[in-house]
Scaffold this motif. Structure first.
Motif, short mmCIF file in Angstrom:
data_model
loop_
_atom_site.label_atom_id
_atom_site.label_comp_id
_atom_site.label_asym_id
_atom_site.label_seq_id
_atom_site.Cartn_x
_atom_site.Cartn_y
_atom_site.Cartn_z
N GLY A 32 23.31 6.67 -63.22
CA GLY A 32 22.91 7.90 -62.54
C GLY A 32 23.01 9.04 -63.55
N SER A 33 23.64 10.13 -63.14
CA SER A 33 23.78 11.28 -64.02
C SER A 33 25.13 11.35 -64.72
CB SER A 33 23.57 12.56 -63.20
OG SER A 33 24.57 12.66 -62.19
N LEU A 106 29.10 8.47 -57.68
CA LEU A 106 27.78 9.10 -57.69
C LEU A 106 27.48 9.75 -56.35
CD1 LEU A 106 25.74 6.28 -59.48
CD2 LEU A 106 26.54 8.43 -60.49
N ARG A 109 22.62 10.11 -52.84
CA ARG A 109 21.24 9.87 -53.27
C ARG A 109 21.19 8.95 -54.49
NH1 ARG A 109 16.89 14.63 -54.68
NH2 ARG A 109 15.19 13.25 -55.23
N GLU A 110 22.08 9.20 -55.47
CA GLU A 110 22.11 8.36 -56.66
C GLU A 110 22.59 6.94 -56.34
OE1 GLU A 110 22.85 11.04 -60.58
OE2 GLU A 110 24.51 11.05 -59.13
N ARG A 111 23.58 6.81 -55.44
CA ARG A 111 24.06 5.47 -55.06
C ARG A 111 22.95 4.70 -54.36
NH1 ARG A 111 28.41 8.33 -53.12
NH2 ARG A 111 27.88 7.81 -50.98
#
Length: 118
Positions: A32-33, A106, A109-111
């Motif tokens: 992710g980020s 995360l 949304r990222e998960r």
């Protein structure tokens, strides 16, 4: 473990990708980020990994090559000198542990995006 082996193991994780926000060195492995590993080449290779605080302390006591995170939060990060004194199975476990900690932190949304890659 050498630089190539460590990088490959990190990038085999679902959704993992390599970034180089600081220039050519070090390589930052992200999911992710968020970063879960920082790999600095050299002799020996140095690998910084996120870690549960109690486990981080235990690993530092068990292995001379495991130190508090270099230029990172010393409570939550360890830096491992890959000088051959830490068994490969333990280094792989540390990478897996770091990835799992970061992946579960995360955003929703990222998960969900990560789970869709499964």
């Amino acid at each position: 473990m050498d630089l190539e082996t460590v990088t490959k193991w990190c990038l085999e994780k679902r959704g993992a990708w390599e970034d180089r926000p600081f220039g050519p060195e070090p390589a930052v492995m992200k999911v992710g980020s968020k970063m879960f590993a920082i790999v600095a080449g050299g002799s020996p290779v140095h690998l910084s990994l996120k870690c549960d605080p109690d486990t981080a302390t235990m690993l530092r006591q068990e292995f001379e090559a495991v130190k508090p995170g270099y230029h990172l939060n010393k409570t939550h990060w360890n830096t491992v000198a890959l000088d051959g004194t830490v068994p490969e199975k333990d280094v792989r476990w540390m990478i897996d542990h770091s990835y799992a900690l970061v992946a579960k932190s995360l955003t929703k949304r990222e998960r969900e995006a990560l789970e869709a890659k499964a």
